[in-house]
Each structure stands twice: as C-alpha cells, then as structure tokens.
Enzyme design. Structure first.
Site, PDB file in Angstrom:
ATOM      1  N   SER A   1       0.831  -1.198   0.000  1.00  0.00           N
ATOM      2  CA  SER A   1       0.000   0.000   0.000  1.00  0.00           C
ATOM      3  C   SER A   1       0.868   1.251   0.000  1.00  0.00           C
ATOM      4  O   SER A   1       1.694   1.439  -0.890  1.00  0.00           O
ATOM      5  CB  SER A   1      -0.965  -0.053   1.188  1.00  0.00           C
ATOM      6  OG  SER A   1      -1.972   0.925   1.078  1.00  0.00           O
TER       7      SER A   1
ATOM      8  N   GLU B   1      -9.931  -4.246  -5.711  1.00  0.00           N
ATOM      9  CA  GLU B   1      -9.433  -3.023  -5.088  1.00  0.00           C
ATOM     10  C   GLU B   1      -9.757  -1.758  -5.874  1.00  0.00           C
ATOM     11  O   GLU B   1      -9.582  -1.721  -7.093  1.00  0.00           O
ATOM     12  CB  GLU B   1      -7.915  -3.086  -4.929  1.00  0.00           C
ATOM     13  CG  GLU B   1      -7.407  -4.212  -4.064  1.00  0.00           C
ATOM     14  CD  GLU B   1      -5.942  -4.044  -3.736  1.00  0.00           C
ATOM     15  OE1 GLU B   1      -5.560  -2.930  -3.324  1.00  0.00           O
ATOM     16  OE2 GLU B   1      -5.189  -5.015  -3.892  1.00  0.00           O
TER      17      GLU B   1
ATOM     18  N   HIS C   1      -7.550  -5.386  -0.654  1.00  0.00           N
ATOM     19  CA  HIS C   1      -6.316  -4.638  -0.441  1.00  0.00           C
ATOM     20  C   HIS C   1      -5.393  -5.361   0.542  1.00  0.00           C
ATOM     21  O   HIS C   1      -5.782  -5.686   1.657  1.00  0.00           O
ATOM     22  CB  HIS C   1      -6.689  -3.259   0.094  1.00  0.00           C
ATOM     23  CG  HIS C   1      -5.581  -2.261   0.085  1.00  0.00           C
ATOM     24  ND1 HIS C   1      -4.962  -1.843  -1.067  1.00  0.00           N
ATOM     25  CD2 HIS C   1      -4.982  -1.591   1.100  1.00  0.00           C
ATOM     26  CE1 HIS C   1      -4.044  -0.941  -0.768  1.00  0.00           C
ATOM     27  NE2 HIS C   1      -4.025  -0.780   0.544  1.00  0.00           N
TER      28      HIS C   1
END
Length: 311
Positions: free
Chosen positions: A152, A247, A277
């Site tokens: 991320s 996502e 995610h």
C-alpha cells in the site's frame, strides 16, 4: 441459514468482516492514536511467530530485523509497511514480514518511518533514504544483495525511494516487491469508479483524505516522489506487483506497471481474483495469501545475489 450468515461462509468474507468491524468503530472523533492502536491489534503477530526479531537503530530510524527459521541468504529485504502514511507500524506488519522472510530465505529489515500528520511528506521518504543507506553500508555485496518491498503506502514509498536513488545516481536495489501499491495520491485511476462497488473497504473519499493527511491541504498529489505513477520510470530494477481484483486502487498497480513496461522496466503484475487490499496480511485465513507470498518469495530468491546456505 440466513442470507447474511450464508454470505460470510467464504474465507475472504470472514476477513472482510474482521476489517470492517475495526473500521466501523472509527468516526470523526476517533484520534489517530486510537486508529494506530486498533490497526496493531487487528494485524498483531501470533505469539508463536516462527522468526527471530531484533530491534535496531538505522541511523536514527527505528527498525527491526526479521530473520527466517534456519539459515538465511546474504540478501536482505528492506520493508516499508502500509497504512496510508498515518497508521501501521513494525508491530502491525511483523507477521507479514516474517512470511516474506520465510518465503524468500532472506532477512527482512522493517522500517519504522515517521507518520503523518505529525510528520508530513517528505519525512517518510527521508527516513526511507536513511534506512537504505544504513543497510547498504552493512551489506557485503552491496545493492545487488538488497531488495525493497512494501504494501500500500509502503509500496509507494519503496517506489519513491527508487526514483530518488536513481535521480541521485545512488546504487539501486536488485529488485522490488510491491503489494497493492499506492502510486497515485490524486486517486485518478479508473478503478476508483469501476471497483467502487466491489471494494468492501476503501473508497475514493478515504484515499483522498489519507493523501491530504500525508501531504497537507496545499500539497501537490502529483509530485513523483509522493505519487510515483507520475514519475519518469526508466532505469528502475525488476519488480513484481501483486494486487487484488476488487481493489479501488487496482489502477494504481496496473497503470504503474503499464507505464514501467513502456519505459523498459522489467515489471510484471499478478492480479488476484476476488482479493482485497493487501490480502497477503491474512495468511492463516486465505489460501490466496499463502500462494501470493510463495510467488513473492520465489521472485526475491531469483534476484538476490547469493544462494541459500544449507545447514
């Protein structure tokens, strides 16, 4: 069995319910300190974690070595945790780092970079540079024995670090592993619309709020060292990108890989069907997480310099 009960029978649905239970407790009055504590509890490593953990000071940046069971290679993976640059820690990502260490046969150095809003951009990037320089000075085979990894925001930070190193003429790592990378803080990708109904957790408004928290209200979300999608990408090392098909940040991954390949970078992507995610954070729950981590480990083993030493 009710419809609600039936919908929660798949492992991925149980994972989503756990994450939503945490996010659902947050409101306008929730402090960032409470969010950080909740995140650490959600992703806490099991007490019987099969790895050796050693806290270190990387030239003033808190870090920790995660060593796999048995002997390790001479290679090292420098890891940057996710959390939108505002939550996440070495504690919340210790199990994921241990899984990467076990799959790759390499030690992982997790970096506890400074978080916003107390420390806005470029504090995290400054800490990433410092930690990389510290590790580079300790690797006998230099940059050829280092890979970057992250998830991320941490994956975006790894990419920003590589752009910064390349621009400075510094030695680049051998490879990068990027899980659900956040590469576009302006949230301009098509998947923010096309995956809005499919993604059970992250929506565009939340993504933009995290970007503001990191950059400040007047920050430029298209600066390449914050949003590497907008950088010039030639000369970067080989990379593996993993992303879930559900996502909203799917485009952050696919658009980046398309642009990197067009610039001559050896970049490949794995899009995991029905995954959310950073699904790799749930290895005990999801077979797909275990498979993705094995693929990541094989990628890292193939690109770091020394073969695994056998006891």
């Amino acid at each position: 069995m009710s419809g609600v009960e039936g919908a929660a029978t798949r492992p991925i649905d149980a994972v989503i319910a756990r994450v939503r239970a945490v996010y659902g407790r947050w409101g306008r009055g929730t402090t960032v300190q409470q969010m950080r504590a909740d995140w650490d509890r959600l992703f806490a490593a099991p007490p019987d974690l099969d790895a050796r953990v050693e806290p270190v000071d990387a030239n003033g940046v808190p870090a920790e070595w995660i060593s796999p069971p048995g002997e390790a290679t001479d290679g090292a993976v420098l890891y940057f945790h996710g959390g939108g640059f505002q939550v996440g820690s070495l504690a919340s990502h210790r199990e994921l780092m241990a899984c990467i260490a076990a799959a790759s046969g390499c030690r992982v150095l997790g970096v506890g970079y400074r978080l916003a809003p107390e420390h806005r951009y470029p504090a995290a990037l400054d800490d990433a540079r410092t930690a990389y320089a510290w590790l580079l000075s300790r690797q006998r085979k230099g940059a050829a024995s280092i890979a970057l990894a992250g998830d991320s925001a941490g994956a975006g930070l790894a990419l920003s670090l590589m752009l910064s190193l390349r621009d400075a003429g510094a030695p680049l790592p051998a490879a990068a592993l990027l899980m659900s990378p956040w590469t576009d803080l302006s949230a301009s990708g098509a998947s923010y619309e096309t995956r809005a109904d499919a993604d059970p957790i992250h929506q565009r408004a939340m993504i933009l709020a995290m970007a503001r928290g990191y950059l400040g209200k007047d920050g430029d979300a298209r600066v390449p060292y914050a949003s590497p999608l907008f950088g010039q990408l030639s000369g970067l090392p080989p990379m593996l990108v993993q992303v879930g098909d559900r996502e909203t940040v799917r485009s952050d991954a696919t658009d980046f890989v398309d642009k990197a390949c067009a610039a001559g970078v050896d970049a490949r992507i794995e899009v995991w069907d029905d995954m959310i995610h950073v699904f790799q954070q749930f290895p005990h729950d999801l077979a797909e997480a275990r498979q993705a981590l094995q693929s990541a480990g094989a990628f890292l083993r193939a690109r770091l310099s020394s073969p695994l030493r056998v006891r």
